[in-house]
Design a protein around this motif. Structure first.
Motif, mmCIF file in Angstrom:
data_model
loop_
_atom_site.group_PDB
_atom_site.id
_atom_site.type_symbol
_atom_site.label_atom_id
_atom_site.label_comp_id
_atom_site.label_asym_id
_atom_site.label_seq_id
_atom_site.Cartn_x
_atom_site.Cartn_y
_atom_site.Cartn_z
ATOM 1 N N GLN A 142 60.126 52.754 21.222
ATOM 2 C CA GLN A 142 59.686 53.880 22.060
ATOM 3 C C GLN A 142 58.605 54.702 21.345
ATOM 4 O O GLN A 142 58.471 55.902 21.562
ATOM 5 N N ASP A 143 57.834 54.033 20.489
ATOM 6 C CA ASP A 143 56.777 54.686 19.720
ATOM 7 C C ASP A 143 55.478 54.590 20.518
ATOM 8 O O ASP A 143 54.932 53.494 20.700
ATOM 9 N N TYR A 144 54.997 55.722 20.993
ATOM 10 C CA TYR A 144 53.825 55.659 21.859
ATOM 11 C C TYR A 144 52.566 55.251 21.093
ATOM 12 O O TYR A 144 51.614 54.735 21.688
ATOM 13 N N HIS A 145 52.534 55.464 19.761
ATOM 14 C CA HIS A 145 51.390 54.985 18.975
ATOM 15 C C HIS A 145 51.339 53.453 19.008
ATOM 16 O O HIS A 145 50.272 52.856 19.168
ATOM 17 N N ASP A 146 52.509 52.820 18.852
ATOM 18 C CA ASP A 146 52.603 51.368 18.964
ATOM 19 C C ASP A 146 52.168 50.904 20.343
ATOM 20 O O ASP A 146 51.477 49.895 20.504
ATOM 21 N N ALA A 147 52.619 51.651 21.349
ATOM 22 C CA ALA A 147 52.295 51.285 22.727
ATOM 23 C C ALA A 147 50.793 51.364 22.973
ATOM 24 O O ALA A 147 50.214 50.497 23.639
ATOM 25 N N LEU A 148 50.152 52.390 22.444
ATOM 26 C CA LEU A 148 48.703 52.515 22.602
ATOM 27 C C LEU A 148 47.976 51.348 21.937
ATOM 28 O O LEU A 148 46.973 50.844 22.455
ATOM 29 N N SER A 149 48.483 50.906 20.782
ATOM 30 C CA SER A 149 47.870 49.765 20.093
ATOM 31 C C SER A 149 48.008 48.492 20.913
ATOM 32 O O SER A 149 47.087 47.683 20.996
ATOM 33 N N LEU A 150 49.179 48.303 21.528
ATOM 34 C CA LEU A 150 49.390 47.098 22.333
ATOM 35 C C LEU A 150 48.404 47.023 23.487
ATOM 36 O O LEU A 150 47.989 45.927 23.894
ATOM 37 N N MET A 151 48.012 48.163 24.009
ATOM 38 C CA MET A 151 47.111 48.172 25.155
ATOM 39 C C MET A 151 45.760 47.540 24.854
ATOM 40 O O MET A 151 45.048 47.112 25.759
ATOM 41 N N ASP A 152 45.403 47.470 23.584
ATOM 42 C CA ASP A 152 44.137 46.839 23.201
ATOM 43 C C ASP A 152 44.294 45.344 22.920
ATOM 44 O O ASP A 152 43.299 44.644 22.716
ATOM 45 N N ASP A 153 45.552 44.875 22.918
ATOM 46 C CA ASP A 153 45.809 43.505 22.474
ATOM 47 C C ASP A 153 45.410 42.436 23.478
ATOM 48 O O ASP A 153 45.400 41.249 23.142
ATOM 49 N N ASP A 154 45.117 42.845 24.721
ATOM 50 C CA ASP A 154 44.785 41.814 25.715
ATOM 51 C C ASP A 154 43.286 41.542 25.806
ATOM 52 O O ASP A 154 42.848 40.747 26.634
ATOM 53 N N ASP A 155 42.494 42.174 24.938
ATOM 54 C CA ASP A 155 41.046 41.934 24.972
ATOM 55 C C ASP A 155 40.719 40.465 24.709
ATOM 56 O O ASP A 155 39.827 39.884 25.354
ATOM 57 N N ALA A 156 41.435 39.870 23.757
ATOM 58 C CA ALA A 156 41.191 38.459 23.441
ATOM 59 C C ALA A 156 41.524 37.569 24.631
ATOM 60 O O ALA A 156 40.825 36.576 24.891
ATOM 61 N N MET A 157 42.592 37.918 25.368
ATOM 62 C CA MET A 157 42.947 37.148 26.563
ATOM 63 C C MET A 157 41.847 37.252 27.606
ATOM 64 O O MET A 157 41.463 36.249 28.246
ATOM 65 N N ASP A 158 41.315 38.438 27.802
ATOM 66 C CA ASP A 158 40.227 38.625 28.772
ATOM 67 C C ASP A 158 38.996 37.804 28.382
ATOM 68 O O ASP A 158 38.329 37.209 29.240
ATOM 69 N N ASP A 159 38.691 37.749 27.084
ATOM 70 C CA ASP A 159 37.542 36.964 26.615
ATOM 71 C C ASP A 159 37.736 35.478 26.903
ATOM 72 O O ASP A 159 36.815 34.800 27.379
ATOM 73 N N LEU A 160 38.926 34.969 26.616
ATOM 74 C CA LEU A 160 39.214 33.555 26.876
ATOM 75 C C LEU A 160 39.118 33.250 28.363
ATOM 76 O O LEU A 160 38.582 32.195 28.765
ATOM 77 N N HIS A 161 39.621 34.156 29.171
ATOM 78 C CA HIS A 161 39.582 33.950 30.618
ATOM 79 C C HIS A 161 38.142 33.873 31.120
ATOM 80 O O HIS A 161 37.793 33.019 31.951
ATOM 81 N N ARG A 162 37.297 34.750 30.598
ATOM 82 C CA ARG A 162 35.879 34.712 30.995
ATOM 83 C C ARG A 162 35.208 33.422 30.545
ATOM 84 O O ARG A 162 34.410 32.824 31.292
ATOM 85 N N HIS A 163 35.518 32.958 29.344
ATOM 86 C CA HIS A 163 34.886 31.744 28.832
ATOM 87 C C HIS A 163 35.279 30.502 29.632
ATOM 88 O O HIS A 163 34.511 29.541 29.714
ATOM 89 N N LEU A 164 36.478 30.523 30.201
ATOM 90 C CA LEU A 164 36.899 29.395 31.035
ATOM 91 C C LEU A 164 35.897 29.140 32.154
ATOM 92 O O LEU A 164 35.584 27.989 32.484
ATOM 93 N N PHE A 165 35.395 30.213 32.749
ATOM 94 C CA PHE A 165 34.477 30.050 33.872
ATOM 95 C C PHE A 165 33.137 29.474 33.419
ATOM 96 O O PHE A 165 32.498 28.725 34.170
ATOM 97 N N THR A 166 32.715 29.790 32.213
ATOM 98 C CA THR A 166 31.464 29.209 31.732
ATOM 99 C C THR A 166 31.612 27.703 31.541
ATOM 100 O O THR A 166 30.665 26.948 31.782
ATOM 101 N N VAL A 167 32.803 27.253 31.127
ATOM 102 C CA VAL A 167 33.044 25.812 30.970
ATOM 103 C C VAL A 167 33.012 25.129 32.327
ATOM 104 O O VAL A 167 32.386 24.078 32.503
ATOM 105 N N MET A 168 33.666 25.736 33.320
ATOM 106 C CA MET A 168 33.737 25.097 34.643
ATOM 107 C C MET A 168 32.408 25.130 35.380
ATOM 108 O O MET A 168 32.139 24.268 36.219
ATOM 109 N N MET A 169 31.576 26.116 35.074
ATOM 110 C CA MET A 169 30.278 26.209 35.735
ATOM 111 C C MET A 169 29.220 25.334 35.076
ATOM 112 O O MET A 169 28.122 25.176 35.598
ATOM 113 N N ASP A 170 29.574 24.749 33.955
ATOM 114 C CA ASP A 170 28.628 23.881 33.249
ATOM 115 C C ASP A 170 28.337 22.639 34.091
ATOM 116 O O ASP A 170 29.227 22.073 34.737
ATOM 117 N N ARG A 171 27.106 22.178 34.052
ATOM 118 C CA ARG A 171 26.713 21.005 34.847
ATOM 119 C C ARG A 171 27.457 19.748 34.423
ATOM 120 O O ARG A 171 27.556 18.781 35.185
#
Length: 220
Positions: A142-171
């Motif tokens: 129940q540590d809100y400092h920990d919780a705030l840190s976790l909120m930044d942890d999905d940036d890497a997931m968002d990056d991977l998700h975006r890169h997937l589309f570049t692979v599929m759009m490749d000729r």
């Protein structure tokens, strides 16, 4: 009266923690079933989902009892309302792991993922499980400092998700529309799984402080 409330709140948080561990384990197995075309693992995720649903009912019952019997106000009421919201977020994470397993089962014995994107999903699966573990830790502390840190942890997931589309759009994508649809849906499942882990962190911040993360950042 106060002791009874604390005991019941502790029981609710315990069930929520168990649920997060279960949905983390479910996504780990679902990812392996996807990468290895393992039908047995996919079936296990699907059959085990009933246990997660049962835990959701248990958690909601505990929250209702707290609401009905303890007449909570102020911070106590905030904690109970957050409990209902947390049940919903965790339940959705379990449903997303279930969707991944069902895709693996539907395509068996074939591998769902073309070689070009398998590595992306291996990493997305690892990140998803890590987010579930971190969400469990935040629920326990129940540590809100920990919780705030976790909120930044999905940036890497968002990056991977975006890169997937570049692979599929490749000729050079040569796997057709069906594979592209599977990859698109699966990528969305992992992205949403991470989003719900972040929403758990947001709920914990509000539960602990009575403020949204944005309000805390503005005040600091």
């Amino acid at each position: 009266m106060r002791d009874a409330y604390q005991e019941q709140m502790s029981a609710l948080n315990t069930v929520l923690g168990q649920m997060v561990e279960e949905v983390g384990r479910a996504m780990e197995m679902a990812t392996r079933s996807l990468l290895e075309a393992d039908l047995e693992l996919a079936e296990r995720v699907i059959s085990d989902h009933d246990a997660i649903a049962e835990q959701s009912v248990e958690a909601e019952d505990l929250a209702f009892k707290l609401m009905a019997l303890q007449a909570p106000v102020a911070g106590d009421l905030r904690s109970i309302v957050s409990g209902f919201q947390l049940v919903s977020e965790i339940d959705r994470m379990g449903a997303l792991a279930l969707h991944v397993a069902k895709v693996a089962r539907r395509r068996h014995p074939a591998h769902v993922l073309p070689e070009e994107v398998a590595g992306y999903f291996e990493e997305m699966g690892r990140l998803a499980v890590e987010l579930a573990h971190n969400a469990h830790r935040v629920l326990e502390s129940q540590d809100y400092h920990d919780a705030l840190s976790l909120m930044d942890d999905d940036d890497a997931m968002d990056d991977l998700h975006r890169h997937l589309f570049t692979v599929m759009m490749d000729r050079e994508w040569a796997h057709g529309v069906s594979a592209a649809v599977d990859v698109t849906l699966l990528g969305r499942y992992y992205e949403r799984y991470a989003d719900h882990a972040v929403l758990i962190a947001r709920r914990v911040v509000f539960q602990a402080t009575g403020k949204t993360p944005e309000q805390l950042l503005e005040a600091s």
